[in-house]
Motif scaffolding. Structure first.
Motif, mmCIF file in Angstrom:
data_model
loop_
_atom_site.group_PDB
_atom_site.id
_atom_site.type_symbol
_atom_site.label_atom_id
_atom_site.label_comp_id
_atom_site.label_asym_id
_atom_site.label_seq_id
_atom_site.Cartn_x
_atom_site.Cartn_y
_atom_site.Cartn_z
ATOM 1 N N GLU A 56 -0.853 -8.871 16.437
ATOM 2 C CA GLU A 56 -1.136 -9.647 15.234
ATOM 3 C C GLU A 56 -2.559 -10.215 15.257
ATOM 4 O OE1 GLU A 56 3.339 -11.395 14.263
ATOM 5 O OE2 GLU A 56 2.112 -12.346 15.811
ATOM 6 N N ALA A 57 -3.000 -10.663 16.431
ATOM 7 C CA ALA A 57 -4.356 -11.188 16.558
ATOM 8 C C ALA A 57 -5.382 -10.089 16.267
ATOM 9 C CB ALA A 57 -4.578 -11.771 17.951
ATOM 10 N N ASP A 98 -2.400 -20.354 18.050
ATOM 11 C CA ASP A 98 -1.701 -20.038 16.806
ATOM 12 C C ASP A 98 -0.443 -19.215 17.017
ATOM 13 O OD1 ASP A 98 -3.593 -21.386 15.185
ATOM 14 O OD2 ASP A 98 -4.975 -19.704 15.492
ATOM 15 N N GLN A 99 -0.167 -18.862 18.284
ATOM 16 C CA GLN A 99 1.081 -18.203 18.662
ATOM 17 C C GLN A 99 1.261 -16.803 18.067
ATOM 18 O OE1 GLN A 99 3.376 -19.876 20.907
ATOM 19 N NE2 GLN A 99 1.480 -21.033 21.122
ATOM 20 N N LEU A 100 0.166 -16.100 17.808
ATOM 21 C CA LEU A 100 0.267 -14.715 17.347
ATOM 22 C C LEU A 100 0.414 -13.804 18.556
ATOM 23 C CD1 LEU A 100 -2.517 -14.430 14.593
ATOM 24 C CD2 LEU A 100 -0.096 -14.951 14.293
ATOM 25 N N GLU A 113 -7.712 -18.042 20.827
ATOM 26 C CA GLU A 113 -7.190 -19.064 19.913
ATOM 27 C C GLU A 113 -5.985 -18.545 19.142
ATOM 28 O OE1 GLU A 113 -10.477 -20.204 17.459
ATOM 29 O OE2 GLU A 113 -11.311 -21.550 18.969
ATOM 30 N N LEU A 114 -6.092 -17.328 18.629
ATOM 31 C CA LEU A 114 -4.977 -16.773 17.837
ATOM 32 C C LEU A 114 -3.730 -16.585 18.683
ATOM 33 C CD1 LEU A 114 -6.913 -14.202 15.635
ATOM 34 C CD2 LEU A 114 -5.821 -16.333 14.876
ATOM 35 N N VAL A 115 -3.904 -16.178 19.939
ATOM 36 C CA VAL A 115 -2.743 -15.927 20.797
ATOM 37 C C VAL A 115 -2.206 -17.225 21.391
ATOM 38 C CG1 VAL A 115 -1.981 -14.791 22.932
ATOM 39 C CG2 VAL A 115 -3.418 -13.551 21.288
ATOM 40 N N ALA A 117 -11.953 -16.124 19.768
ATOM 41 C CA ALA A 117 -11.126 -15.898 18.576
ATOM 42 C C ALA A 117 -9.773 -15.311 18.950
ATOM 43 C CB ALA A 117 -11.864 -14.975 17.605
ATOM 44 N N VAL A 118 -9.756 -14.319 19.843
ATOM 45 C CA VAL A 118 -8.475 -13.721 20.260
ATOM 46 C C VAL A 118 -7.644 -14.758 20.992
ATOM 47 C CG1 VAL A 118 -7.387 -11.979 21.735
ATOM 48 C CG2 VAL A 118 -9.378 -11.373 20.351
ATOM 49 N N ALA A 125 -5.497 -9.571 12.591
ATOM 50 C CA ALA A 125 -6.157 -10.687 11.916
ATOM 51 C C ALA A 125 -7.673 -10.615 12.065
ATOM 52 C CB ALA A 125 -5.649 -12.021 12.472
ATOM 53 N N LEU A 126 -8.136 -10.106 13.200
ATOM 54 C CA LEU A 126 -9.575 -10.024 13.457
ATOM 55 C C LEU A 126 -10.174 -8.690 13.022
ATOM 56 C CD1 LEU A 126 -9.614 -11.716 16.968
ATOM 57 C CD2 LEU A 126 -10.422 -12.691 14.809
#
Length: 181
Positions: free
Chosen positions: A143-144, A137-139, A132-134, A129-130, A147-148
């Motif tokens: 921010e990741a 999804d470019q967070l 993928e977000l970084v 999950a981390v 979000a989590l």
């Protein structure tokens, strides 16, 4: 009736009733080609269902009109389905050769990302999950984490573990993921 077993009997039946069937059809459709096709379809249906004719229930022509009605109704239903399908795609442009070439280029361009996603699928959920977000999804890591709903330090640890796990996968996707922080 043994029309499907006796070609001579079928020919006689056809000659006796073809004009009546054609009149039946042309009263219902205004396209001569469709009328000819439906008339032929009706007589094909007669061959398939001749065994269902029972003289005690009515005349040949009454039975034949029942078959004709079913064939014409099926055609109207098919036409309605086709019109609904056509209306759903109306205004949409169909793909041409250039579109297909661009689609192939996109698929090729995303090959590395697909490999990365396949490699990521084997990671534990939190690490994936981390990552993928970084990476996707470019967070940022902060921010990741938000979000989590985890702490920033936890997100950094999970990201580090995920990257190390992906280093074992020999593909350019690991380099892509590594450079995303």
């Amino acid at each position: 009736m043994r029309l499907n077993e006796d070609p001579v009997a079928f020919e006689a039946f056809y000659r006796r009733h073809v004009d009546a069937v054609l009149r039946f059809v042309v009263r219902r459709v205004n396209d001569p080609h469709l009328a000819a096709d439906l008339t032929a379809d009706i007589f094909v249906a007669v061959l398939d269902s001749a065994h269902t004719y029972r003289p005690g229930r009515g005349s040949e022509i009454a039975w034949l009109y029942g078959v004709a009605r079913n064939v014409v109704s099926a055609q109207f239903r098919q036409s309605a389905r086709e019109m609904r399908a056509t209306s759903r795609i109306a205004g949409r442009r169909m793909m041409d050769d250039n579109d297909l070439s661009r689609m192939e280029e996109r698929i090729d361009a995303e090959r590395q990302m697909r490999r990365a996603l396949e490699a990521m699928a084997g990671l534990p959920e939190g690490e994936r999950a981390v990552l993928e977000l970084v990476a996707i999804d470019q967070l940022t890591v902060t921010e990741a984490a938000a979000a989590l709903g985890i702490r920033q330090v936890t997100a950094r640890v999970r990201l580090h573990r995920a990257r190390r796990a992906l280093e074992n996968v020999a593909s350019p996707s690991a380099e892509y993921v590594e450079g995303q922080v």
